[in-house]
Design a protein around this motif. Structure first.
Motif: not given
Length: 269
Positions: A76-90
């Motif tokens: 309610g205070l911040a945008p909702e995080l839908r996903w995180q990707i940690r691969k390919g150096g990013w």
């Protein structure tokens, strides 16, 4: 120091986004902000997402995980995080896209009241005890004039601490907070105190900025000497930033604003 912002979405990053979000029809790269190499509004079949990212070898990549860890506590205070990707150096984060615009802190702006309302709500947010947030006592320890002053900044409130107008989005009649990389724990009055400096840098007098910060419910129950000590510490902090970095326009404004607020707290004009 500001992180170099890419002006085009790398092809490998685009493929990774499509692997979790579906076909991307358009990408709008965003220039505002300092901490991300990638910041973009991504248009999909079912709407848009805001994507931000850093290479995994970037010295501030920890800020990505900090935002991911904080997000469940800021509903309610911040945008909702839908996903995180940690691969390919990013390291990539996909947030709901709120749209809206950055807050206007200038005198007379109706956004100021909306920011205050969000600040009041933040006091009630749960403190994420498993995230390992730094305390404001730790963060300010190098800038106090008396080492004993750091005890005044202690507390159990989740603090945003980075009240740059770019970090506040006005959407659907509400102020929503983005970029939680510098979230900390401490006394509840610290966020409005930090905001006061931004208000002065945005054109408010020190008296008006202090009065607006004073509308926060934690302000009147806080001993004056605690806030005075914090004003002195902020003055020293911005002096050190202005010395080390080649000051840009906002750094210069905040340096002057922190000095102005500290002088006001000392009873000087």
């Amino acid at each position: 120091m500001a992180t170099h912002r890419l002006t085009e979405m790398p092809a490998d990053v685009l493929k990774m986004i499509e692997s979790v979000a579906g076909p991307v029809h358009d990408v709008e790269m965003v220039s505002a902000g300092y901490n991300s190499e990638i910041a973009a509004r991504v248009h999909l079949d079912n709407g848009t997402l805001f994507v931000k990212g850093l290479r995994q070898d970037h010295p501030r990549v920890w800020t990505q995980q900090r935002e991911a860890d904080i997000n469940p506590f800021t509903s309610g205070l911040a945008p909702e995080l839908r996903w995180q990707i940690r691969k390919g150096g990013w390291d990539l984060l996909g947030f709901e896209d709120l749209g809206g615009r950055h807050a206007d802190y200038s005198p007379g702006s109706s956004d100021v009241e909306l920011v205050l309302q969000s600040m009041w709500c933040l006091v009630s947010a749960p403190l994420p005890t498993t995230v390992g947030l730094k305390s404001m006592s730790q963060r300010m320890s190098a800038h106090v004039t008396d080492p004993a002053d750091v005890q005044f900044f202690e507390g159990g409130t989740l603090l945003h601490t980075d009240w740059k107008p770019d970090n506040v989005l006005i959407a659907d009649g509400h102020a929503r907070l983005v970029d939680w990389a510098w979230a900390s724990r401490g006394a509840a009055w610290i966020d409005p105190a930090l905001w006061a400096i931004w208000l002065i840098a945005s054109g408010h007098s020190a008296e008006d900025a202090n009065s607006l910060a004073g509308q926060h419910p934690a302000w009147d129950i806080t001993p004056v000497k605690h806030i005075d000590a914090f004003a002195r510490a902020q003055k020293r902090l911005w002096e050190s930033i202005a010395r080390v970095d080649r000051p840009d326009e906002w750094t210069h404004k905040l340096h002057v604003a922190a000095q102005t607020w500290a002088q006001y707290r000392r009873g000087e004009t």
